[in-house]
Design a protein around this motif. Structure first.
Motif, PDB file in Angstrom:
ATOM      1  N   ARG A   1     106.319  82.587  41.231  1.00 37.22           N
ATOM      2  CA  ARG A   1     107.738  82.260  41.307  1.00 37.22           C
ATOM      3  C   ARG A   1     108.108  81.241  40.242  1.00 37.22           C
ATOM      4  NH1 ARG A   1     108.092  79.619  46.485  1.00 37.22           N
ATOM      5  NH2 ARG A   1     106.165  78.755  45.753  1.00 37.22           N
ATOM      6  N   SER A   2     109.358  81.239  39.851  1.00 34.07           N
ATOM      7  CA  SER A   2     109.815  80.306  38.824  1.00 34.07           C
ATOM      8  C   SER A   2     110.010  78.890  39.369  1.00 34.07           C
ATOM      9  CB  SER A   2     111.120  80.794  38.197  1.00 34.07           C
ATOM     10  OG  SER A   2     112.164  80.820  39.141  1.00 34.07           O
ATOM     11  N   VAL A   3     110.047  78.726  40.672  1.00 32.06           N
ATOM     12  CA  VAL A   3     110.338  77.408  41.240  1.00 32.06           C
ATOM     13  C   VAL A   3     109.139  76.474  41.259  1.00 32.06           C
ATOM     14  CG1 VAL A   3     112.282  78.211  42.610  1.00 32.06           C
ATOM     15  CG2 VAL A   3     109.996  78.210  43.612  1.00 32.06           C
ATOM     16  N   ASN A   4     107.932  77.026  41.227  1.00 30.24           N
ATOM     17  CA  ASN A   4     106.723  76.212  41.118  1.00 30.24           C
ATOM     18  C   ASN A   4     105.563  77.110  40.717  1.00 30.24           C
ATOM     19  OD1 ASN A   4     105.564  77.355  43.491  1.00 30.24           O
ATOM     20  ND2 ASN A   4     106.621  75.854  44.764  1.00 30.24           N
ATOM     21  N   LYS A   5     104.383  76.530  40.577  1.00 29.19           N
ATOM     22  CA  LYS A   5     103.231  77.278  40.088  1.00 29.19           C
ATOM     23  C   LYS A   5     102.430  77.968  41.190  1.00 29.19           C
ATOM     24  CE  LYS A   5     102.422  74.209  36.167  1.00 29.19           C
ATOM     25  NZ  LYS A   5     101.430  73.361  35.519  1.00 29.19           N
ATOM     26  N   ASN A   6     102.713  77.672  42.456  1.00 29.84           N
ATOM     27  CA  ASN A   6     101.936  78.231  43.554  1.00 29.84           C
ATOM     28  C   ASN A   6     102.097  79.747  43.626  1.00 29.84           C
ATOM     29  OD1 ASN A   6     101.190  75.614  44.141  1.00 29.84           O
ATOM     30  ND2 ASN A   6     102.870  75.331  45.578  1.00 29.84           N
ATOM     31  N   LEU A   7     101.076  80.416  44.167  1.00 32.30           N
ATOM     32  CA  LEU A   7     101.061  81.871  44.260  1.00 32.30           C
ATOM     33  C   LEU A   7     100.982  82.316  45.710  1.00 32.30           C
ATOM     34  CD1 LEU A   7      98.270  82.712  41.652  1.00 32.30           C
ATOM     35  CD2 LEU A   7     100.735  82.764  41.277  1.00 32.30           C
ATOM     36  N   VAL A   8     101.549  83.464  45.981  1.00 31.65           N
ATOM     37  CA  VAL A   8     101.308  84.157  47.244  1.00 31.65           C
ATOM     38  C   VAL A   8     100.369  85.301  46.879  1.00 31.65           C
ATOM     39  CG1 VAL A   8     102.287  85.379  49.205  1.00 31.65           C
ATOM     40  CG2 VAL A   8     103.610  83.579  48.077  1.00 31.65           C
ATOM     41  N   CYS A   9      99.182  85.326  47.494  1.00 25.35           N
ATOM     42  CA  CYS A   9      98.144  86.296  47.127  1.00 25.35           C
ATOM     43  C   CYS A   9      97.972  87.354  48.208  1.00 25.35           C
ATOM     44  CB  CYS A   9      96.827  85.582  46.895  1.00 25.35           C
ATOM     45  SG  CYS A   9      96.931  84.409  45.539  1.00 25.35           S
ATOM     46  N   TYR A  10      97.713  88.574  47.758  1.00 21.81           N
ATOM     47  CA  TYR A  10      97.522  89.721  48.642  1.00 21.81           C
ATOM     48  C   TYR A  10      96.149  90.306  48.342  1.00 21.81           C
ATOM     49  CZ  TYR A  10     102.514  89.294  49.441  1.00 21.81           C
ATOM     50  OH  TYR A  10     103.757  88.821  49.789  1.00 21.81           O
ATOM     51  N   ASP A  11      95.216  90.076  49.250  1.00 23.15           N
ATOM     52  CA  ASP A  11      93.853  90.579  49.118  1.00 23.15           C
ATOM     53  C   ASP A  11      93.653  91.749  50.069  1.00 23.15           C
ATOM     54  OD1 ASP A  11      93.489  88.416  47.439  1.00 23.15           O
ATOM     55  OD2 ASP A  11      91.921  87.477  48.633  1.00 23.15           O
ATOM     56  N   VAL A  12      92.796  92.690  49.683  1.00 20.61           N
ATOM     57  CA  VAL A  12      92.473  93.807  50.557  1.00 20.61           C
ATOM     58  C   VAL A  12      91.653  93.268  51.737  1.00 20.61           C
ATOM     59  CG1 VAL A  12      90.364  94.461  49.286  1.00 20.61           C
ATOM     60  CG2 VAL A  12      91.591  96.171  50.635  1.00 20.61           C
ATOM     61  N   ASN A  13      91.927  93.774  52.935  1.00 17.56           N
ATOM     62  CA  ASN A  13      91.226  93.367  54.146  1.00 17.56           C
ATOM     63  C   ASN A  13      90.193  94.439  54.486  1.00 17.56           C
ATOM     64  OD1 ASN A  13      90.455  92.134  56.525  1.00 17.56           O
ATOM     65  ND2 ASN A  13      92.241  92.820  57.677  1.00 17.56           N
ATOM     66  N   LEU A  14      88.918  94.102  54.268  1.00 19.53           N
ATOM     67  CA  LEU A  14      87.830  95.049  54.490  1.00 19.53           C
ATOM     68  C   LEU A  14      87.041  94.701  55.746  1.00 19.53           C
ATOM     69  CD1 LEU A  14      86.423  95.271  50.843  1.00 19.53           C
ATOM     70  CD2 LEU A  14      88.079  96.785  51.954  1.00 19.53           C
ATOM     71  N   GLU A  15      86.540  95.746  56.408  1.00 17.96           N
ATOM     72  CA  GLU A  15      85.606  95.607  57.535  1.00 17.96           C
ATOM     73  C   GLU A  15      84.421  96.511  57.235  1.00 17.96           C
ATOM     74  OE1 GLU A  15      87.476  96.594  61.233  1.00 17.96           O
ATOM     75  OE2 GLU A  15      88.685  94.772  61.244  1.00 17.96           O
ATOM     76  N   ASN A  16      83.255  95.906  57.090  1.00 15.65           N
ATOM     77  CA  ASN A  16      82.044  96.662  56.760  1.00 15.65           C
ATOM     78  C   ASN A  16      82.240  97.514  55.504  1.00 15.65           C
ATOM     79  OD1 ASN A  16      80.737  95.655  59.098  1.00 15.65           O
ATOM     80  ND2 ASN A  16      81.772  97.212  60.324  1.00 15.65           N
ATOM     81  N   GLY A  17      82.913  96.970  54.512  1.00 16.80           N
ATOM     82  CA  GLY A  17      83.103  97.643  53.239  1.00 16.80           C
ATOM     83  C   GLY A  17      84.206  98.680  53.197  1.00 16.80           C
ATOM     84  N   LYS A  18      84.884  98.905  54.328  1.00 13.13           N
ATOM     85  CA  LYS A  18      85.976  99.889  54.377  1.00 13.13           C
ATOM     86  C   LYS A  18      87.282  99.181  54.686  1.00 13.13           C
ATOM     87  CE  LYS A  18      85.839 103.998  55.561  1.00 13.13           C
ATOM     88  NZ  LYS A  18      85.960 105.247  56.256  1.00 13.13           N
ATOM     89  N   LEU A  19      88.360  99.791  54.262  1.00 10.94           N
ATOM     90  CA  LEU A  19      89.691  99.243  54.482  1.00 10.94           C
ATOM     91  C   LEU A  19      90.022  99.182  55.967  1.00 10.94           C
ATOM     92  CD1 LEU A  19      92.434  98.382  53.183  1.00 10.94           C
ATOM     93  CD2 LEU A  19      93.094 100.794  53.330  1.00 10.94           C
ATOM     94  N   ASN A  20      90.510  98.032  56.411  1.00 14.02           N
ATOM     95  CA  ASN A  20      91.061  97.922  57.754  1.00 14.02           C
ATOM     96  C   ASN A  20      92.463  98.520  57.659  1.00 14.02           C
ATOM     97  OD1 ASN A  20      92.533  97.090  60.018  1.00 14.02           O
ATOM     98  ND2 ASN A  20      91.357  95.208  60.227  1.00 14.02           N
ATOM     99  N   THR A  21      92.620  99.759  58.072  1.00 12.50           N
ATOM    100  CA  THR A  21      93.866 100.486  57.857  1.00 12.50           C
ATOM    101  C   THR A  21      95.018  99.959  58.719  1.00 12.50           C
ATOM    102  OG1 THR A  21      93.201 102.195  59.440  1.00 12.50           O
ATOM    103  CG2 THR A  21      92.730 102.599  57.086  1.00 12.50           C
ATOM    104  N   LYS A  22      94.718  99.256  59.794  1.00 12.05           N
ATOM    105  CA  LYS A  22      95.780  98.692  60.642  1.00 12.05           C
ATOM    106  C   LYS A  22      96.331  97.382  60.083  1.00 12.05           C
ATOM    107  CE  LYS A  22      94.289 100.863  64.926  1.00 12.05           C
ATOM    108  NZ  LYS A  22      94.998 102.077  64.631  1.00 12.05           N
ATOM    109  N   THR A  23      95.467  96.569  59.480  1.00  9.40           N
ATOM    110  CA  THR A  23      95.868  95.331  58.796  1.00  9.40           C
ATOM    111  C   THR A  23      95.196  95.314  57.428  1.00  9.40           C
ATOM    112  OG1 THR A  23      94.470  94.363  60.539  1.00  9.40           O
ATOM    113  CG2 THR A  23      96.612  93.372  60.212  1.00  9.40           C
ATOM    114  N   PRO A  24      95.772  96.049  56.464  1.00  5.52           N
ATOM    115  CA  PRO A  24      95.098  96.239  55.183  1.00  5.52           C
ATOM    116  C   PRO A  24      95.153  95.049  54.228  1.00  5.52           C
ATOM    117  CG  PRO A  24      97.195  97.384  55.190  1.00  5.52           C
ATOM    118  CD  PRO A  24      96.993  96.842  56.572  1.00  5.52           C
ATOM    119  N   LEU A  25      96.001  94.055  54.511  1.00  8.06           N
ATOM    120  CA  LEU A  25      96.160  92.937  53.580  1.00  8.06           C
ATOM    121  C   LEU A  25      95.925  91.588  54.240  1.00  8.06           C
ATOM    122  CD1 LEU A  25      99.462  94.088  51.819  1.00  8.06           C
ATOM    123  CD2 LEU A  25      97.153  94.206  50.887  1.00  8.06           C
ATOM    124  N   ASN A  26      95.270  90.691  53.498  1.00  3.45           N
ATOM    125  CA  ASN A  26      95.206  89.270  53.841  1.00  3.45           C
ATOM    126  C   ASN A  26      96.164  88.578  52.883  1.00  3.45           C
ATOM    127  OD1 ASN A  26      93.137  89.404  55.822  1.00  3.45           O
ATOM    128  ND2 ASN A  26      91.611  89.556  54.212  1.00  3.45           N
TER     129      ASN A  26
END
Length: 183
Positions: free
Chosen positions: A50-75
């Motif tokens: 964002r232009s208002v400050n340097k902080n970031l909102v990050c979106y990481d893939v949410n994995l369980e045992n190496g596979k995508l958690n399809t119900k909650t796919p993002l952290n």
């Protein structure tokens, strides 16, 4: 009738884009530089700067045992790049619901389709491509891997959005693509 529907959809989009900055508590004049450390992780799909400050909102893939958690796919979380560089914090309830959270649209075998709370018109698909999880969407009419979004606040009003810029890599050509959505 069609014009009124388009006007309503445009109005909803503008309200949603404005919500990106509703959670901003510190309004400074820093402009994010792409060269600055974004503290990447192996799970990182994309981030919002964002232009208002340097902080970031990050979106990481949410994995369980190496596979995508399809119900909650993002952290989703904050990365501090100002007062306590590298420190991470979770989103507040309001931030998740109004600005930086996401909604699950559908789930597949090893994929999920989501929309961002503040940008419900843009569908994002979390899936595996070339043995790595990515976030697929359309940027400037090209199928692309989303890498980042940049939210530019209006001068003098950090809660008002001037534009949002999506950045990624076109899947068909491998070239960088950018799309700017103005308010």
């Amino acid at each position: 009738m069609k014009n009124s529907r388009i006007i309503r959809q445009t109005g909803k989009r503008l309200v949603a884009l404005t919500a990106f900055l509703l959670c901003t508590f510190i309004a400074s004049s820093h402009i994010n530089s792409p060269e600055e450390n974004t503290y990447p992780t192996t799970e990182r799909l994309f981030h919002i700067a964002r232009s208002v400050n340097k902080n970031l909102v990050c979106y990481d893939v949410n994995l369980e045992n190496g596979k995508l958690n399809t119900k909650t796919p993002l952290n989703v979380y904050w990365v501090n790049r100002e007062e306590r560089p590298g420190e991470t914090n979770s989103l507040s309830y309001f931030q998740r619901k109004m600005a930086y959270g996401y909604k699950l649209v559908s789930e597949g075998n090893d994929s999920s389709e989501v929309t961002l709370s503040a940008y419900p018109d843009k569908k994002l698909t979390i899936c595996k491509k070339d043995s790595k999880y990515v976030c697929l969407t359309t940027i400037e009419n090209h199928p692309a891997i989303l890498e980042s979004l940049y939210v530019k606040a209006k001068s003098g009003n950090p809660l008002s959005v001037e534009y949002v810029e999506l950045q990624g890599v076109a899947t068909d050509t491998g070239t960088k693509v950018t799309e700017r959505v103005k308010k």
